[in-house]
Design a protein around this motif. Sequence first.
Motif, PDB file in Angstrom:
ATOM      1  N   ASP A 264       0.719  -0.845   0.163  1.00 15.10           N
ATOM      2  CA  ASP A 264      -0.233   0.340   0.400  1.00 15.10           C
ATOM      3  C   ASP A 264       1.251   1.362  -0.301  1.00 15.10           C
ATOM      4  O   ASP A 264       0.303   2.455  -0.164  1.00 15.10           O
ATOM      5  CB  ASP A 264      -0.967   0.312   1.322  1.00 15.10           C
ATOM      6  N   VAL A 265       2.530   0.852   0.326  1.00 11.66           N
ATOM      7  CA  VAL A 265       2.841   2.356   0.184  1.00 11.66           C
ATOM      8  C   VAL A 265       3.970   2.053  -1.448  1.00 11.66           C
ATOM      9  O   VAL A 265       4.215   3.430  -1.716  1.00 11.66           O
ATOM     10  CB  VAL A 265       3.905   2.361   1.977  1.00 11.66           C
ATOM     11  N   LEU A 266       4.513   1.082  -1.312  1.00 12.62           N
ATOM     12  CA  LEU A 266       5.781   0.993  -2.422  1.00 12.62           C
ATOM     13  C   LEU A 266       4.611   1.017  -4.198  1.00 12.62           C
ATOM     14  O   LEU A 266       4.650   1.206  -5.039  1.00 12.62           O
ATOM     15  CB  LEU A 266       5.967   0.226  -2.284  1.00 12.62           C
ATOM     16  N   GLY A 267       3.514   0.685  -3.404  1.00 11.09           N
ATOM     17  CA  GLY A 267       2.368  -0.150  -4.925  1.00 11.09           C
ATOM     18  C   GLY A 267       3.062  -2.212  -5.479  1.00 11.09           C
ATOM     19  O   GLY A 267       4.223  -2.129  -4.509  1.00 11.09           O
ATOM     20  N   GLN A 268       1.538  -2.424  -5.763  1.00 14.59           N
ATOM     21  CA  GLN A 268       1.834  -3.895  -5.802  1.00 14.59           C
ATOM     22  C   GLN A 268       3.213  -4.206  -6.692  1.00 14.59           C
ATOM     23  O   GLN A 268       4.043  -4.927  -6.251  1.00 14.59           O
ATOM     24  CB  GLN A 268       1.336  -4.338  -6.230  1.00 14.59           C
ATOM     25  N   SER A 269       3.634  -3.454  -7.673  1.00 15.70           N
ATOM     26  CA  SER A 269       4.963  -3.884  -8.739  1.00 15.70           C
ATOM     27  C   SER A 269       5.735  -3.840  -8.044  1.00 15.70           C
ATOM     28  O   SER A 269       6.310  -5.073  -8.345  1.00 15.70           O
ATOM     29  CB  SER A 269       4.297  -2.879  -9.671  1.00 15.70           C
ATOM     30  N   ALA A 270       5.765  -2.589  -7.511  1.00 15.94           N
ATOM     31  CA  ALA A 270       7.305  -2.840  -6.521  1.00 15.94           C
ATOM     32  C   ALA A 270       7.658  -3.861  -5.247  1.00 15.94           C
ATOM     33  O   ALA A 270       8.342  -4.273  -5.130  1.00 15.94           O
ATOM     34  CB  ALA A 270       7.900  -1.455  -5.395  1.00 15.94           C
ATOM     35  N   VAL A 271       6.609  -4.540  -4.546  1.00 13.03           N
ATOM     36  CA  VAL A 271       6.327  -5.241  -3.776  1.00 13.03           C
ATOM     37  C   VAL A 271       6.867  -6.524  -4.690  1.00 13.03           C
ATOM     38  O   VAL A 271       7.640  -8.095  -4.600  1.00 13.03           O
ATOM     39  CB  VAL A 271       5.378  -5.751  -2.503  1.00 13.03           C
ATOM     40  N   ASP A 272       6.018  -6.568  -5.929  1.00 11.75           N
ATOM     41  CA  ASP A 272       6.024  -8.169  -6.771  1.00 11.75           C
ATOM     42  C   ASP A 272       7.548  -7.920  -7.567  1.00 11.75           C
ATOM     43  O   ASP A 272       8.195  -9.324  -7.418  1.00 11.75           O
ATOM     44  CB  ASP A 272       5.407  -7.559  -8.653  1.00 11.75           C
ATOM     45  N   ASP A 273       8.086  -6.908  -7.802  1.00 10.78           N
ATOM     46  CA  ASP A 273       9.598  -6.772  -7.562  1.00 10.78           C
ATOM     47  C   ASP A 273      10.454  -7.547  -6.201  1.00 10.78           C
ATOM     48  O   ASP A 273      11.445  -8.033  -6.835  1.00 10.78           O
ATOM     49  CB  ASP A 273       9.931  -5.632  -7.726  1.00 10.78           C
ATOM     50  N   ILE A 274      10.348  -7.069  -5.542  1.00  8.41           N
ATOM     51  CA  ILE A 274      10.569  -7.747  -4.094  1.00  8.41           C
ATOM     52  C   ILE A 274      10.821  -9.379  -4.320  1.00  8.41           C
ATOM     53  O   ILE A 274      11.422  -9.805  -4.339  1.00  8.41           O
ATOM     54  CB  ILE A 274      10.360  -6.858  -3.513  1.00  8.41           C
TER      55      ILE A 274
ATOM     56  N   ASP B 296      23.551   3.530   0.061  1.00 11.47           N
ATOM     57  CA  ASP B 296      22.693   1.886  -0.177  1.00 11.47           C
ATOM     58  C   ASP B 296      21.708   2.378  -1.170  1.00 11.47           C
ATOM     59  O   ASP B 296      21.820   1.213  -1.490  1.00 11.47           O
ATOM     60  CB  ASP B 296      22.380   1.683   1.191  1.00 11.47           C
ATOM     61  N   LEU B 297      20.585   2.887  -1.395  1.00  8.18           N
ATOM     62  CA  LEU B 297      20.099   3.287  -2.466  1.00  8.18           C
ATOM     63  C   LEU B 297      20.610   3.410  -3.669  1.00  8.18           C
ATOM     64  O   LEU B 297      19.668   2.932  -4.452  1.00  8.18           O
ATOM     65  CB  LEU B 297      19.154   4.446  -2.187  1.00  8.18           C
ATOM     66  N   ALA B 298      22.027   3.484  -4.099  1.00 14.45           N
ATOM     67  CA  ALA B 298      22.277   3.001  -5.569  1.00 14.45           C
ATOM     68  C   ALA B 298      22.799   1.407  -5.602  1.00 14.45           C
ATOM     69  O   ALA B 298      22.775   1.406  -6.748  1.00 14.45           O
ATOM     70  CB  ALA B 298      23.218   4.060  -5.731  1.00 14.45           C
ATOM     71  N   THR B 299      22.364   1.009  -4.632  1.00  5.78           N
ATOM     72  CA  THR B 299      22.961  -0.651  -4.688  1.00  5.78           C
ATOM     73  C   THR B 299      22.354  -1.537  -5.181  1.00  5.78           C
ATOM     74  O   THR B 299      20.648  -1.209  -5.208  1.00  5.78           O
ATOM     75  CB  THR B 299      23.170  -0.969  -3.099  1.00  5.78           C
ATOM     76  N   GLN B 300      21.847  -2.837  -5.372  1.00  8.51           N
ATOM     77  CA  GLN B 300      20.613  -3.364  -6.013  1.00  8.51           C
ATOM     78  C   GLN B 300      21.837  -4.615  -4.979  1.00  8.51           C
ATOM     79  O   GLN B 300      22.704  -5.878  -5.024  1.00  8.51           O
ATOM     80  CB  GLN B 300      21.272  -3.292  -7.261  1.00  8.51           C
ATOM     81  N   PRO B 301      20.176  -5.876  -4.662  1.00  7.06           N
ATOM     82  CA  PRO B 301      19.514  -5.128  -4.718  1.00  7.06           C
ATOM     83  C   PRO B 301      18.609  -3.826  -3.589  1.00  7.06           C
ATOM     84  O   PRO B 301      19.423  -3.962  -2.489  1.00  7.06           O
ATOM     85  CB  PRO B 301      18.237  -6.152  -4.164  1.00  7.06           C
ATOM     86  N   ALA B 302      18.951  -2.753  -3.863  1.00  4.97           N
ATOM     87  CA  ALA B 302      18.910  -0.959  -2.901  1.00  4.97           C
ATOM     88  C   ALA B 302      17.320  -1.746  -1.516  1.00  4.97           C
ATOM     89  O   ALA B 302      16.484  -2.207  -1.836  1.00  4.97           O
ATOM     90  CB  ALA B 302      18.169  -0.375  -4.133  1.00  4.97           C
ATOM     91  N   PRO B 303      17.784  -1.131  -1.342  1.00  4.94           N
ATOM     92  CA  PRO B 303      17.233  -1.039   0.760  1.00  4.94           C
ATOM     93  C   PRO B 303      15.566   0.108  -0.037  1.00  4.94           C
ATOM     94  O   PRO B 303      15.487   0.328  -1.160  1.00  4.94           O
ATOM     95  CB  PRO B 303      17.562  -0.257   1.622  1.00  4.94           C
ATOM     96  N   SER B 304      14.396  -0.742   0.417  1.00  8.57           N
ATOM     97  CA  SER B 304      12.609  -0.482   0.499  1.00  8.57           C
ATOM     98  C   SER B 304      12.843   0.593   1.189  1.00  8.57           C
ATOM     99  O   SER B 304      12.074   1.614   0.084  1.00  8.57           O
ATOM    100  CB  SER B 304      12.175  -1.394  -0.133  1.00  8.57           C
ATOM    101  N   PHE B 305      13.577   0.585   2.634  1.00  6.55           N
ATOM    102  CA  PHE B 305      12.762   1.815   3.519  1.00  6.55           C
ATOM    103  C   PHE B 305      13.537   1.966   4.277  1.00  6.55           C
ATOM    104  O   PHE B 305      14.424   0.890   4.164  1.00  6.55           O
ATOM    105  CB  PHE B 305      10.889   0.973   3.193  1.00  6.55           C
ATOM    106  N   PHE B 306      13.219   2.557   4.989  1.00  7.17           N
ATOM    107  CA  PHE B 306      13.936   2.838   7.047  1.00  7.17           C
ATOM    108  C   PHE B 306      13.063   2.484   7.516  1.00  7.17           C
ATOM    109  O   PHE B 306      11.977   3.167   7.547  1.00  7.17           O
ATOM    110  CB  PHE B 306      14.780   4.712   6.437  1.00  7.17           C
ATOM    111  N   TYR B 307      13.592   2.000   8.554  1.00 10.68           N
ATOM    112  CA  TYR B 307      12.565   1.388   9.895  1.00 10.68           C
ATOM    113  C   TYR B 307      13.322   2.243  10.575  1.00 10.68           C
ATOM    114  O   TYR B 307      14.162   2.081  11.280  1.00 10.68           O
ATOM    115  CB  TYR B 307      11.985   0.465   9.503  1.00 10.68           C
ATOM    116  N   HIS B 308      12.722   3.243  11.710  1.00 13.20           N
ATOM    117  CA  HIS B 308      13.121   4.146  12.179  1.00 13.20           C
ATOM    118  C   HIS B 308      13.311   3.800  13.560  1.00 13.20           C
ATOM    119  O   HIS B 308      11.507   3.958  14.202  1.00 13.20           O
ATOM    120  CB  HIS B 308      12.936   5.437  12.114  1.00 13.20           C
ATOM    121  N   LEU B 309      13.377   3.235  14.692  1.00 15.78           N
ATOM    122  CA  LEU B 309      13.650   2.861  16.005  1.00 15.78           C
ATOM    123  C   LEU B 309      13.262   3.770  17.302  1.00 15.78           C
ATOM    124  O   LEU B 309      13.459   3.553  18.294  1.00 15.78           O
ATOM    125  CB  LEU B 309      14.584   1.822  16.688  1.00 15.78           C
TER     126      LEU B 309
END
Length: 414
Positions: free
Chosen positions: A70-80, A115-128
């Motif tokens: 719902d955040v990245l979109g279904q196509s991005a999750v399909d790619d993951i 890191d976002l320019a590497t593959q596979p790129a991180p999809s998000f940041f989870y802040h603690l």
Amino acid sequence: MANTPIPPVGTGPVPTPAPGTRLYAEPKFIPLLPGQITDGEASKYDVYASVLQPIPAPREGASLIMQLSDVLGQSAVDDINTTGMLVFHCVGDTGADKRNRVVDEADVSAYMVKDLATQPAPSFFYHLGDVVYEFGQAADYYSEFYEPFCAYNAPIFAIPGNHDGMIWDPSMTSLQAFLNNFCTPAPGPAANAGGLIRSTMNQPGVYFTLAAPFVNIIGLYSNVTDKGPGSISSEGGKNNLTDFQKDFLIAELQRLKPLREANQTAVIVALHHPPFYGGTEDNPMGDDLDDAFTKGGLWPDVVLSGHAHLYERLERDINGIKMPYIIAGCGGYNITTSTQASDPTVKVPPSMASNTALKAYVETFGYLKIKVTKDKLAIIFNSIDSAYGPAFDSILIDLLTHNVTEGAKGVEPL
């Protein structure tokens, strides 16, 4: 505090996104004027640093299970799913109550952006947690959050830390600024962003589950205590909190148990205060979590926390299974001072070796890079200090056997 954040130079008109559109990073990096930083009523810090605050109810009608699709979109999750690996960042305590401390936060952010320019790129940041110091004041979200992460072109989720919920006057509403920036009904322009384009996040509340490919992350809010353990429940009527969060945790573990047993998901529990130190410290919140794990019938694969301004990796033996607890409160705020020197050549200072649960202890700024596949979960600590460097410490969890293997220094597992 009525200070108005200073907007960045040269941004031009702020884009007006279509309803539901999410914006993350500036199209190109631009030098920013320093935002104003306040510290709330710092003189009242000690008075209110231990007064537990009510936990805001989740947004009415919102599911406490937030789907990454719902955040990245279904196509991005399909790619993951097609790639077979989810990668994301995680760290806490990034805020800064002084201008000179923003530099360290910005340095950590810059490495994460690389890191976002590497593959596979991180999809998000989870802040603690501890996004803004000292009292989570709205006026400082620009300088302590939106500005340092203006180039981070990915979603940012967060659970609050003690400083995000702390107040300095009983007439104030705890966590109001956090809710306005991370828990809005829909993504949209952020009033505290000072002209930067990152949208607000629409989490259902300050505690929730993020459901993503290969992993579910259960995030909890451990309240405002500074010197001492956090709290997620009434602890049997010993404090003024409700048991809603603990009940939620138990229910989520029960829901996820068959999925975990079928090897369909890893399970991570995240909260700001560390629930395990490896010593004999009295920690009712740690007991609360153990009770919830037992009643839920499922122990998570790892527990992540911040609060202590350093990196630590600890390990418990639970019925013959290694259970990692990782503290990553090294996102930019002042490094914790300690009588034990942090030697870059060793993971555990000799003076702390008597704590057999302690597997790594490092006083340096950095962040976690987490990789998860159907069968493996890798947690990598990257220091921004060349004395330690990338992948200074790491573990690889086999999700089929529960074996935990320590990685070679400087080498990312998976």
